[in-house]
Design an enzyme around this catalytic site. Structure first.
Site, PDB file in Angstrom:
ATOM      1  N   ALA A 184       0.815  -1.214   0.000  1.00  0.00           N
ATOM      2  CA  ALA A 184       0.000   0.000   0.000  1.00  0.00           C
ATOM      3  C   ALA A 184       0.848   1.263   0.000  1.00  0.00           C
ATOM      4  O   ALA A 184       0.337   2.352   0.190  1.00  0.00           O
ATOM      5  CB  ALA A 184      -0.935  -0.010   1.214  1.00  0.00           C
ATOM      6  N   GLY A 185       2.159   1.132  -0.191  1.00  0.00           N
ATOM      7  CA  GLY A 185       3.023   2.312  -0.185  1.00  0.00           C
ATOM      8  C   GLY A 185       3.524   2.674   1.201  1.00  0.00           C
ATOM      9  O   GLY A 185       4.124   3.732   1.394  1.00  0.00           O
ATOM     10  N   LEU A 186       3.292   1.796   2.175  1.00  0.00           N
ATOM     11  CA  LEU A 186       3.715   2.089   3.551  1.00  0.00           C
ATOM     12  C   LEU A 186       4.971   1.302   3.941  1.00  0.00           C
ATOM     13  O   LEU A 186       5.268   1.159   5.130  1.00  0.00           O
ATOM     14  CB  LEU A 186       2.572   1.791   4.537  1.00  0.00           C
ATOM     15  CG  LEU A 186       1.284   2.587   4.304  1.00  0.00           C
ATOM     16  CD1 LEU A 186       0.242   2.244   5.370  1.00  0.00           C
ATOM     17  CD2 LEU A 186       1.545   4.097   4.298  1.00  0.00           C
ATOM     18  N   GLY A 187       5.684   0.807   2.947  1.00  0.00           N
ATOM     19  CA  GLY A 187       6.961   0.139   3.253  1.00  0.00           C
ATOM     20  C   GLY A 187       6.774  -1.218   3.898  1.00  0.00           C
ATOM     21  O   GLY A 187       7.619  -1.651   4.703  1.00  0.00           O
ATOM     22  N   SER A 212       7.019  -4.310   2.703  1.00  0.00           N
ATOM     23  CA  SER A 212       8.004  -5.362   2.437  1.00  0.00           C
ATOM     24  C   SER A 212       9.308  -5.065   3.170  1.00  0.00           C
ATOM     25  O   SER A 212       9.970  -5.984   3.665  1.00  0.00           O
ATOM     26  CB  SER A 212       8.239  -5.521   0.934  1.00  0.00           C
ATOM     27  OG  SER A 212       8.706  -4.326   0.368  1.00  0.00           O
ATOM     28  N   ALA A 213       9.677  -3.788   3.279  1.00  0.00           N
ATOM     29  CA  ALA A 213      10.897  -3.451   4.027  1.00  0.00           C
ATOM     30  C   ALA A 213      10.701  -3.744   5.518  1.00  0.00           C
ATOM     31  O   ALA A 213      11.614  -4.253   6.191  1.00  0.00           O
ATOM     32  CB  ALA A 213      11.255  -1.975   3.831  1.00  0.00           C
ATOM     33  N   ALA A 214       9.517  -3.451   6.045  1.00  0.00           N
ATOM     34  CA  ALA A 214       9.251  -3.738   7.465  1.00  0.00           C
ATOM     35  C   ALA A 214       9.360  -5.238   7.722  1.00  0.00           C
ATOM     36  O   ALA A 214       9.946  -5.678   8.720  1.00  0.00           O
ATOM     37  CB  ALA A 214       7.862  -3.223   7.854  1.00  0.00           C
ATOM     38  N   ASP A 267      12.994   2.861   2.223  1.00  0.00           N
ATOM     39  CA  ASP A 267      12.110   2.058   3.073  1.00  0.00           C
ATOM     40  C   ASP A 267      12.902   1.267   4.106  1.00  0.00           C
ATOM     41  O   ASP A 267      12.539   1.222   5.287  1.00  0.00           O
ATOM     42  CB  ASP A 267      11.288   1.068   2.227  1.00  0.00           C
ATOM     43  CG  ASP A 267      10.224   1.753   1.402  1.00  0.00           C
ATOM     44  OD1 ASP A 267      10.341   2.963   1.165  1.00  0.00           O
ATOM     45  OD2 ASP A 267       9.273   1.065   0.982  1.00  0.00           O
TER      46      ASP A 267
END
Ligand code: PMV
Length: 323
Positions: free
Chosen positions: A113-116, A118-120, A161
């Site tokens: 959703a653009g909230l990072g 996958s990086a989280a 991210d």
């Protein structure tokens, strides 16, 4: 140690997405929410070909087993993270390397959703696997391992991210120099999910096509200037000026073809309800919009949420910054 915990934060880009890929700075902040994973050794369950990792994240309806689904992007990302960790330890294999590890936990941010997200996830996995090995990981080691996972998802991500998912807080990110922490003034954000999934790689490719990869493309330059005005506004603790920079950035992102009718409508509704500024956040093409409100402005935030919810959209509020 038979189990260990790792955390990675979500993030929101206030200004500078896409332009950051071309070397312009971006202003972004970690969200208080993210992904938490517990890594647990699964005794007796050894992988046929070395390490076997399983991941369960119920809130994303995600269940992956690297032995059963080796081609799944999440399997490949998890294996890349583990391999990068072992490489960082000079090949000194941890206790889990020839066995099986179960990763399970919770996610408090929407996926894709653009909230990072996958990086989280990648940062949480790197930290949990590092802790399970009993090794102290500094932030650089976490970033290196998580970035190996992010490259599976996104090809050549800018690194923004992963930097924020690791460090938390807020900062100015540049592709060359990395993240420089920058305290934000207290501010409120309303975040709304447009309901459409999106692909960062596809949106980055669209911008490359529209700009012919030219850093001096007028829309990229304008995005860079909006970020510069936003940074001055942050320094002056001038939220209306920050909001105006966000509005301008949304216009340029739309001109680059990464907004959608729904995201445009969400921004218009938020501004109509009294937001100081509104824009898409992240790669666009779907995902989230953000609306800036003064800190503690709960009636205004509720009005923006109501306008979005009337369209059937999911919303949430966060307060960022200090003092
Ligand atoms: O939508 P996200 O969270 O993947 O953010 C993408 C941000 C971009 O600037 C479009 C790409 C990048 O790698 O920085």
């Amino acid at each position: 140690m038979t189990s260990a915990v790792g955390v990675g934060f979500g993030k929101v880009i206030l200004l500078g997405e896409h332009a950051v890929v071309y070397g312009y700075p971006a202003l972004a902040a970690a969200l208080p929410q993210g992904v938490t994973l517990v890594a647990a050794l699964q005794p007796g369950d050894r992988g046929a070909h070395g390490l076997r990792l399983t991941l369960e994240l119920e809130s994303w309806r995600l269940a992956v087993d690297t032995a059963a689904l080796p081609e799944h992007p999440v399997s490949q990302a998890l294996c890349a993270i583990a391999a990068e960790l072992v490489k960082g330890w000079g090949g000194d294999a941890p206790s889990w390397s020839g066995g099986a590890v179960r990763l399970h936990g919770t996610a408090e941010i929407w996926p894709s959703a653009g909230l990072g997200s996958s990086a989280a996830l990648a940062v949480a996995a790197a930290r949990a696997l590092g802790a399970l090995a009993g090794r102290a990981l500094d932030d650089a080691a976490v970033r290196a391992a998580a970035s190996a996972g992010e490259r599976v998802f996104h090809g050549q991500p800018s690194g923004l991210d992963v930097a924020l998912a690791t460090s938390g807080g807020a900062g100015v990110f540049e592709r060359q120099g990395g993240l420089v922490p920058l305290p934000l003034p207290r501010l409120g954000l309303v975040i709304g999910h447009s309901g459409a999934p999106r692909s960062t790689a596809a949106m980055v490719a669209r911008v490359a096509e529209r700009t012919a990869g030219d850093r001096d493309d007028v829309r990229l330059r304008e995005l860079g200037q909006a970020t510069a005005r936003g940074l001055s506004a942050v320094a002056a603790r001038d939220l209306p000026a920050l909001g105006a920079a966000m509005d301008a950035a949304h216009g340029q992102l739309a001109a680059l073809g990464v907004s959608t009718d729904r995201l445009d409508e969400m921004c218009a509704l938020a501004r109509g309800a009294g937001a100081l500024g509104a824009k898409l956040t992240g790669a666009g093409g779907g995902g989230c919009a953000i609306a800036l409100v003064p800190p503690g402005a709960s009636a205004l935030a509720a009005a923006i949420e109501a306008a979005w919810q009337l369209r059937g959209l999911d919303t949430r509020r966060v307060e960022l910054g200090a003092g």
